[in-house]
Design an enzyme around this catalytic site. Structure first.
Site, PDB file in Angstrom:
ATOM      1  CD  GLN A 159      -2.907   1.038   2.426  1.00  0.00           C
ATOM      2  OE1 GLN A 159      -2.794   0.142   3.270  1.00  0.00           O
ATOM      3  NE2 GLN A 159      -3.834   1.962   2.472  1.00  0.00           N
ATOM      4  CG  HIS A 213      -6.978   2.782  -2.422  1.00  0.00           C
ATOM      5  ND1 HIS A 213      -6.170   3.195  -1.376  1.00  0.00           N
ATOM      6  CD2 HIS A 213      -6.157   2.167  -3.307  1.00  0.00           C
ATOM      7  CE1 HIS A 213      -4.914   2.855  -1.634  1.00  0.00           C
ATOM      8  NE2 HIS A 213      -4.882   2.222  -2.793  1.00  0.00           N
ATOM      9  CG  HIS A 252      -6.102  -0.535  -6.920  1.00  0.00           C
ATOM     10  ND1 HIS A 252      -5.386   0.427  -7.590  1.00  0.00           N
ATOM     11  CD2 HIS A 252      -5.570  -0.594  -5.679  1.00  0.00           C
ATOM     12  CE1 HIS A 252      -4.452   0.929  -6.791  1.00  0.00           C
ATOM     13  NE2 HIS A 252      -4.547   0.321  -5.620  1.00  0.00           N
TER      14      HIS A 252
HETATM   15  P1  AMP Z   1      -1.817   1.597  -3.438  1.00  0.00           P
HETATM   16  O1  AMP Z   1      -0.465   1.041  -3.770  1.00  0.00           O
HETATM   17  O2  AMP Z   1      -2.882   0.530  -3.404  1.00  0.00           O
HETATM   18  O3  AMP Z   1      -1.812   2.467  -2.205  1.00  0.00           O
HETATM   19  O4  AMP Z   1      -2.238   2.471  -4.682  1.00  0.00           O
HETATM   20  C1  AMP Z   1      -2.183   3.858  -4.720  1.00  0.00           C
HETATM   21  C2  AMP Z   1      -2.608   4.240  -6.101  1.00  0.00           C
HETATM   22  O5  AMP Z   1      -2.939   5.621  -6.094  1.00  0.00           O
HETATM   23  C3  AMP Z   1      -1.561   4.037  -7.185  1.00  0.00           C
HETATM   24  O6  AMP Z   1      -2.063   3.131  -8.169  1.00  0.00           O
HETATM   25  C4  AMP Z   1      -1.355   5.444  -7.761  1.00  0.00           C
HETATM   26  O7  AMP Z   1      -1.161   5.444  -9.149  1.00  0.00           O
HETATM   27  C5  AMP Z   1      -2.649   6.130  -7.367  1.00  0.00           C
HETATM   28  N1  AMP Z   1      -2.567   7.591  -7.234  1.00  0.00           N
HETATM   29  C6  AMP Z   1      -1.626   8.307  -6.584  1.00  0.00           C
HETATM   30  N2  AMP Z   1      -1.908   9.627  -6.643  1.00  0.00           N
HETATM   31  C7  AMP Z   1      -3.065   9.735  -7.351  1.00  0.00           C
HETATM   32  C8  AMP Z   1      -3.874  10.842  -7.770  1.00  0.00           C
HETATM   33  N3  AMP Z   1      -3.549  12.109  -7.454  1.00  0.00           N
HETATM   34  N4  AMP Z   1      -4.985  10.583  -8.495  1.00  0.00           N
HETATM   35  C9  AMP Z   1      -5.314   9.325  -8.829  1.00  0.00           C
HETATM   36  N5  AMP Z   1      -4.608   8.233  -8.457  1.00  0.00           N
HETATM   37  C10 AMP Z   1      -3.488   8.432  -7.740  1.00  0.00           C
END
Ligand code: AMP
Ligand code: ZN
Length: 115
Positions: free
Chosen positions: A93, A99, A101
């Protein structure tokens, strides 16, 4: 949570490409997609990760799963989709606001590579 990225997005302080919004949740496209369709669904309530979820969150989380499926269909993923929830540093994470995905539309490889 003042400086949480996804709280800022849910308050409209940082822009996003919105997929869906209601009183409780927001869905928006991932800024760095790994497939033709890649968006995420977040609660507006700040919950750092699934590891912090308690009984009081059960109906919200259940609602999010049902909604994830509906939104996936609406985004053209009738053939199926992948849902991913990364939890904690050990789960990869990066953004510590819970969240889901929702990923699909391309060649989705097996989730776990063996050997
Ligand atoms: P995780 O590794 O599950 O915490 O995923 C975080 C996700 O947030 C990643 O896939 C990023 O590409 C996405 N992310 C980071 N900043 C933004 C943003 N400003 N808008 C949309 N997605 C984002
Ligand atoms: Zn947050």
């Amino acid at each position: 949570m003042g400086d949480c990225l996804f709280c800022k997005i849910s308050r409209g302080e940082i822009p996003c490409r919105k997929v869906y919004e209601d009183d409780e949740v927001l869905a928006f496209h991932d800024i760095n997609p790994v497939a033709p369709v890649h968006f995420m669904l977040i609660p507006k309530l700040h919950l750092a990760s699934l590891a912090e979820a308690e009984d009081v969150h059960a109906s919200l989380l259940g609602r999010m799963l049902v909604l994830a499926s509906r939104l996936a269909r609406e985004q053209g993923l009738e053939k199926g989709f992948r849902t991913v929830i990364n939890t904690g540093k050990g789960g990869g994470q990066e953004v510590f606001h819970f969240h889901i995905h929702i990923i699909g539309g391309g060649n989705i490889p097996p989730m776990v590579r063996r050997g």
